[in-house]
Scaffold this motif. Structure first.
Motif, PDB file in Angstrom:
ATOM      1  N   ILE A  61     102.278 -32.421  43.752  1.00 47.67           N
ATOM      2  CA  ILE A  61     102.465 -32.617  42.321  1.00 47.67           C
ATOM      3  C   ILE A  61     101.455 -33.655  41.828  1.00 47.67           C
ATOM      4  N   TRP A  62     100.776 -33.356  40.734  1.00 46.39           N
ATOM      5  CA  TRP A  62      99.799 -34.294  40.179  1.00 46.39           C
ATOM      6  C   TRP A  62      99.894 -34.333  38.661  1.00 46.39           C
ATOM      7  N   SER A  63      99.450 -35.426  38.072  1.00 47.21           N
ATOM      8  CA  SER A  63      99.588 -35.652  36.636  1.00 47.21           C
ATOM      9  C   SER A  63      98.424 -35.012  35.883  1.00 47.21           C
ATOM     10  N   CYS A  64      98.565 -33.723  35.586  1.00 48.94           N
ATOM     11  CA  CYS A  64      97.463 -32.997  34.947  1.00 48.94           C
ATOM     12  C   CYS A  64      97.261 -33.419  33.493  1.00 48.94           C
ATOM     13  N   GLY A  65      98.320 -33.851  32.814  1.00 45.57           N
ATOM     14  CA  GLY A  65      98.170 -34.301  31.428  1.00 45.57           C
ATOM     15  C   GLY A  65      97.274 -35.523  31.323  1.00 45.57           C
ATOM     16  N   HIS A  66      97.470 -36.494  32.207  1.00 43.88           N
ATOM     17  CA  HIS A  66      96.623 -37.683  32.211  1.00 43.88           C
ATOM     18  C   HIS A  66      95.206 -37.349  32.660  1.00 43.88           C
ATOM     19  N   TRP A  67      95.079 -36.400  33.578  1.00 44.12           N
ATOM     20  CA  TRP A  67      93.749 -35.994  34.064  1.00 44.12           C
ATOM     21  C   TRP A  67      92.891 -35.447  32.932  1.00 44.12           C
ATOM     22  N   VAL A  68      93.468 -34.574  32.111  1.00 39.36           N
ATOM     23  CA  VAL A  68      92.705 -34.010  30.994  1.00 39.36           C
ATOM     24  C   VAL A  68      92.319 -35.096  29.994  1.00 39.36           C
ATOM     25  N   ARG A  69      93.279 -35.944  29.634  1.00 37.06           N
ATOM     26  CA  ARG A  69      92.978 -37.028  28.692  1.00 37.06           C
ATOM     27  C   ARG A  69      91.851 -37.920  29.207  1.00 37.06           C
ATOM     28  N   ASP A  70      91.920 -38.283  30.476  1.00 36.55           N
ATOM     29  CA  ASP A  70      90.925 -39.194  31.032  1.00 36.55           C
ATOM     30  C   ASP A  70      89.541 -38.551  31.081  1.00 36.55           C
ATOM     31  N   ALA A  71      89.489 -37.252  31.382  1.00 38.09           N
ATOM     32  CA  ALA A  71      88.203 -36.555  31.404  1.00 38.09           C
ATOM     33  C   ALA A  71      87.594 -36.485  30.006  1.00 38.09           C
ATOM     34  N   LEU A  72      88.446 -36.237  29.005  1.00 39.62           N
ATOM     35  CA  LEU A  72      87.967 -36.179  27.629  1.00 39.62           C
ATOM     36  C   LEU A  72      87.475 -37.548  27.180  1.00 39.62           C
ATOM     37  N   ARG A  73      88.183 -38.597  27.570  1.00 44.37           N
ATOM     38  CA  ARG A  73      87.754 -39.951  27.240  1.00 44.37           C
ATOM     39  C   ARG A  73      86.408 -40.288  27.877  1.00 44.37           C
ATOM     40  N   GLN A  74      86.272 -39.937  29.130  1.00 46.46           N
ATOM     41  CA  GLN A  74      85.034 -40.258  29.837  1.00 46.46           C
ATOM     42  C   GLN A  74      83.834 -39.586  29.178  1.00 46.46           C
ATOM     43  N   ALA A  75      84.023 -38.372  28.685  1.00 47.52           N
ATOM     44  CA  ALA A  75      82.910 -37.628  28.106  1.00 47.52           C
ATOM     45  C   ALA A  75      82.639 -37.966  26.639  1.00 47.52           C
ATOM     46  N   PHE A  76      83.696 -38.294  25.851  1.00 43.93           N
ATOM     47  CA  PHE A  76      83.503 -38.369  24.404  1.00 43.93           C
ATOM     48  C   PHE A  76      84.054 -39.613  23.714  1.00 43.93           C
ATOM     49  N   GLN A  77      84.751 -40.491  24.419  1.00 46.39           N
ATOM     50  CA  GLN A  77      85.301 -41.682  23.770  1.00 46.39           C
ATOM     51  C   GLN A  77      84.197 -42.476  23.066  1.00 46.39           C
ATOM     52  N   GLY A  78      84.426 -42.793  21.795  1.00 46.56           N
ATOM     53  CA  GLY A  78      83.496 -43.604  21.034  1.00 46.56           C
ATOM     54  C   GLY A  78      82.322 -42.853  20.440  1.00 46.56           C
ATOM     55  N   ARG A  79      82.181 -41.593  20.761  1.00 47.76           N
ATOM     56  CA  ARG A  79      81.060 -40.825  20.214  1.00 47.76           C
ATOM     57  C   ARG A  79      81.380 -40.326  18.805  1.00 47.76           C
ATOM     58  N   TYR A  80      80.352 -39.973  18.064  1.00 50.80           N
ATOM     59  CA  TYR A  80      80.512 -39.568  16.668  1.00 50.80           C
ATOM     60  C   TYR A  80      80.828 -38.082  16.590  1.00 50.80           C
ATOM     61  N   ALA A  81      81.913 -37.743  15.920  1.00 50.73           N
ATOM     62  CA  ALA A  81      82.337 -36.348  15.789  1.00 50.73           C
ATOM     63  C   ALA A  81      82.415 -35.938  14.334  1.00 50.73           C
ATOM     64  N   ARG A  82      82.161 -34.690  14.096  1.00 50.09           N
ATOM     65  CA  ARG A  82      82.364 -34.069  12.783  1.00 50.09           C
ATOM     66  C   ARG A  82      83.395 -32.960  12.951  1.00 50.09           C
ATOM     67  N   CYS A  83      84.426 -32.988  12.134  1.00 46.21           N
ATOM     68  CA  CYS A  83      85.518 -32.025  12.253  1.00 46.21           C
ATOM     69  C   CYS A  83      85.721 -31.271  10.950  1.00 46.21           C
TER      70      CYS A  83
END
Length: 218
Positions: A61-83
């Motif tokens: 059993i592993w914490s997949c919810g935290h894994w996805v969040r952490d991967a998204l943070r590593q790639a895009f945290q603080g970057r400029y987005a247009r939505c």
């Protein structure tokens, strides 16, 4: 052409308002961002919740919810987005498609097997997800409950365990198969124990196996 359309939309909306939002990303979870003080739910995808667990091919059993969040943070945290906003959900959040330097965040997550195409609302990532499934990327290597099903199960009142702290649920299927569920498995939360049917709680897996129950496969 698509990038040009994004640029044209945002140059013409001074405050972005209902049309969308732009700014630095603060990742909340696998499909939710905070941008310019507003929560933005990524359109067309559904990622595991932070409290959600998955089971790998070895049964761990592993914490997949935290894994996805952490991967998204590593790639895009603080970057400029247009939505560009597509809708508003029942919580008042903007539901939008977001890009960072031309990268569609929803597509980026689904392509890597970190989120699922949310076909209930859109088919735009349908083929992207199918490619991830065929390649066995990310979550598709594990047993994972659909995030929507996980949320629905979590919304139901939990069945109280008996005194003594025994947490393992010994369930009897409609075919009479004796199966036990441990916390973190896909069907644990929604499994209800009925003593009238011969179902019972166990304090350990060894106890369940000795009584003739087998572990649930997921």
């Amino acid at each position: 052409m698509r990038q040009a359309a994004f640029a044209l939309l945002f140059c013409c909306v001074a405050t972005y308002g209902a049309a969308g939002v732009a700014g630095r990303i603060d990742v909340v979870d696998g499909d939710t961002l905070r941008i310019a003080g507003e929560k933005v739910r990524l359109f067309g995808i559904d990622a595991p919740e932070l409290g959600q667990s998955c089971q790998d091919e070895n049964g761990e059993i592993w914490s997949c919810g935290h894994w996805v969040r952490d991967a998204l943070r590593q790639a895009f945290q603080g970057r400029y987005a247009r939505c560009v906003e597509e809708d508003r959900d029942r919580y008042g959040r903007s539901v939008a498609r977001c890009e960072v330097a031309g990268v569609d965040l929803g597509g980026w997550l689904v392509e890597r097997g970190m989120a699922f195409a949310y076909r209930k609302y859109s088919m735009i990532y349908d083929l992207t997800e199918k490619g991830a499934v065929v390649s066995g990327r990310g979550l598709h290597k594990s047993r994972v409950q659909a995030p929507a099903a996980f949320r629905a199960a979590r919304a139901k009142p939990a069945q109280a365990a008996p005194e003594g702290g025994c947490q393992i649920k010994g369930n009897i299927s409609s075919k009479g198969v004796r199966i036990y569920h441990v916390q973190g498995q896909e069907h644990y939360e929604r499994t209800r124990i009925s003593a009238q049917k011969g179902e019972r709680w166990f304090c350990s897996e060894a106890e369940a196996v000795a009584a003739g129950w087998r572990r649930a496969r997921r």
